[in-house]
Write a protein that holds these residues in place. Structure first.
Motif, PDB file in Angstrom:
ATOM      1  N   UNK A  48     104.845  69.924  10.503  1.00 35.87           N
ATOM      2  CA  UNK A  48     103.395  69.985  10.558  1.00 35.87           C
ATOM      3  C   UNK A  48     102.957  70.281  11.985  1.00 35.87           C
ATOM      4  N   UNK A  49     101.928  71.113  12.137  1.00 38.92           N
ATOM      5  CA  UNK A  49     101.376  71.400  13.457  1.00 38.92           C
ATOM      6  C   UNK A  49      99.887  71.041  13.459  1.00 38.92           C
ATOM      7  N   UNK A  50      99.420  70.662  14.605  1.00 39.26           N
ATOM      8  CA  UNK A  50      98.040  70.240  14.775  1.00 39.26           C
ATOM      9  C   UNK A  50      97.082  71.413  14.604  1.00 39.26           C
ATOM     10  N   UNK A  51      96.072  71.214  13.791  1.00 43.67           N
ATOM     11  CA  UNK A  51      95.006  72.201  13.630  1.00 43.67           C
ATOM     12  C   UNK A  51      93.723  71.722  14.290  1.00 43.67           C
ATOM     13  N   UNK A  54     104.862  67.714  14.309  1.00 42.34           N
ATOM     14  CA  UNK A  54     105.497  66.551  13.683  1.00 42.34           C
ATOM     15  C   UNK A  54     106.497  67.064  12.658  1.00 42.34           C
ATOM     16  N   UNK A  55     107.746  66.641  12.786  1.00 46.81           N
ATOM     17  CA  UNK A  55     108.807  67.083  11.876  1.00 46.81           C
ATOM     18  C   UNK A  55     109.422  65.875  11.186  1.00 46.81           C
ATOM     19  N   UNK A  56     109.504  65.938   9.864  1.00 46.02           N
ATOM     20  CA  UNK A  56     110.202  64.932   9.060  1.00 46.02           C
ATOM     21  C   UNK A  56     111.427  65.602   8.458  1.00 46.02           C
ATOM     22  N   UNK A  57     112.586  64.947   8.572  1.00 39.74           N
ATOM     23  CA  UNK A  57     113.829  65.453   7.983  1.00 39.74           C
ATOM     24  C   UNK A  57     114.495  64.313   7.230  1.00 39.74           C
ATOM     25  N   UNK A  58     114.704  64.503   5.935  1.00 39.86           N
ATOM     26  CA  UNK A  58     115.455  63.512   5.167  1.00 39.86           C
ATOM     27  C   UNK A  58     116.922  63.885   5.255  1.00 39.86           C
ATOM     28  N   UNK A  59     117.711  62.987   5.827  1.00 44.03           N
ATOM     29  CA  UNK A  59     119.139  63.256   6.002  1.00 44.03           C
ATOM     30  C   UNK A  59     119.935  62.982   4.733  1.00 44.03           C
ATOM     31  N   UNK A 107     110.330  63.393  14.226  1.00 43.03           N
ATOM     32  CA  UNK A 107     110.271  63.852  15.607  1.00 43.03           C
ATOM     33  C   UNK A 107     108.832  64.266  15.878  1.00 43.03           C
ATOM     34  N   UNK A 108     108.231  63.720  16.931  1.00 41.20           N
ATOM     35  CA  UNK A 108     106.877  64.076  17.322  1.00 41.20           C
ATOM     36  C   UNK A 108     106.935  64.723  18.699  1.00 41.20           C
ATOM     37  N   UNK A 109     106.490  65.966  18.745  1.00 44.22           N
ATOM     38  CA  UNK A 109     106.444  66.705  20.007  1.00 44.22           C
ATOM     39  C   UNK A 109     104.986  67.021  20.295  1.00 44.22           C
ATOM     40  N   UNK A 121     112.416  58.882  15.734  1.00 38.71           N
ATOM     41  CA  UNK A 121     112.777  57.650  15.042  1.00 38.71           C
ATOM     42  C   UNK A 121     113.566  57.978  13.781  1.00 38.71           C
ATOM     43  N   UNK A 122     114.510  57.122  13.457  1.00 41.58           N
ATOM     44  CA  UNK A 122     115.267  57.246  12.207  1.00 41.58           C
ATOM     45  C   UNK A 122     114.965  56.022  11.354  1.00 41.58           C
ATOM     46  N   UNK A 123     114.448  56.289  10.148  1.00 42.88           N
ATOM     47  CA  UNK A 123     114.064  55.241   9.214  1.00 42.88           C
ATOM     48  C   UNK A 123     115.151  55.040   8.165  1.00 42.88           C
TER      49      UNK A 123
END
Length: 191
Positions: free
Chosen positions: A130-133, A151-156, A164-166, A183-185
């Motif tokens: 996701x990118x900020x609009x 903002x990137x979400x990756x399900x491993x 990951x938030x950049x 962070x890893x949940x």
């Protein structure tokens, strides 16, 4: 006993009771994302103007009732973060996420840090970027203005997901993004 906290939990759980139980056809692309995800100390904050530290966070994404007026189903999104070492509360984000027929996700959040965000991006199997609009902020916020965010979400796998938030602020970096949090949940069994 904290009556305000108990009332808030009651309202939140009552809202969850309105869950339709089934994802819309477009939101099925987020099926891997739905649930309660938690990390006690698996988060790391990095930024040139703040000390590097670890944190914990709980992320909850749940089905919500269909909005009959728009015929769109949004998912409820909440995140609560705290300091790993001091257990001090960092911030909360509350919002909604949905996927359009083209597979594009929209996440809208409001946080108790004075920010509201509108982010869009593509959903892939087990990944969403996701990118900020647009961003809004209260006038007396002490944080540097955020100019851009990704903002990137990756399900491993079935048990682990990473976020990951950049971002880019008014001072760092001049272009592109710098990593701010990672962070890893672990997926929680119960809600």
């Amino acid at each position: 006993m904290d009556l305000r906290k108990d009332f808030f939990i009651f309202i939140f759980i009552s809202t969850l009771g309105l869950i339709s139980g089934e994802l819309s056809a477009t939101n099925k692309k987020l099926e891997w994302f739905v649930g309660r995800w938690r990390s006690e100390f698996g988060g790391k904050i990095v930024w040139p103007t703040v000390p590097t530290m670890t944190y914990g966070e709980e992320l909850i994404v749940l089905e919500a009732p269909m909005a009959k007026s728009t015929n769109v189903q949004f998912l409820n999104f909440s995140a609560r973060a705290w300091s790993h070492t001091t257990k001090d509360h960092f911030h909360d984000e509350w919002g909604f996420i949905t996927v359009d027929p083209n597979g594009n996700a929209t996440l809208m959040t409001a946080g108790n840090n004075g920010f509201t965000t509108y982010e869009v991006g593509e959903v892939q199997p087990n990944k969403m970027v996701l990118v900020l609009k647009d961003i809004g902020r209260i006038s007396f916020s002490r944080d540097l203005p955020v100019d851009d965010l990704r903002r990137t979400f990756i399900r491993h796998d079935d048990n682990y997901m990473e976020q990951l938030l950049e971002m880019r602020t008014a001072t760092h970096p001049k272009q592109g993004y710098l990593e701010h949090t990672r962070i890893i949940y672990t997926k929680q069994k119960e809600l």
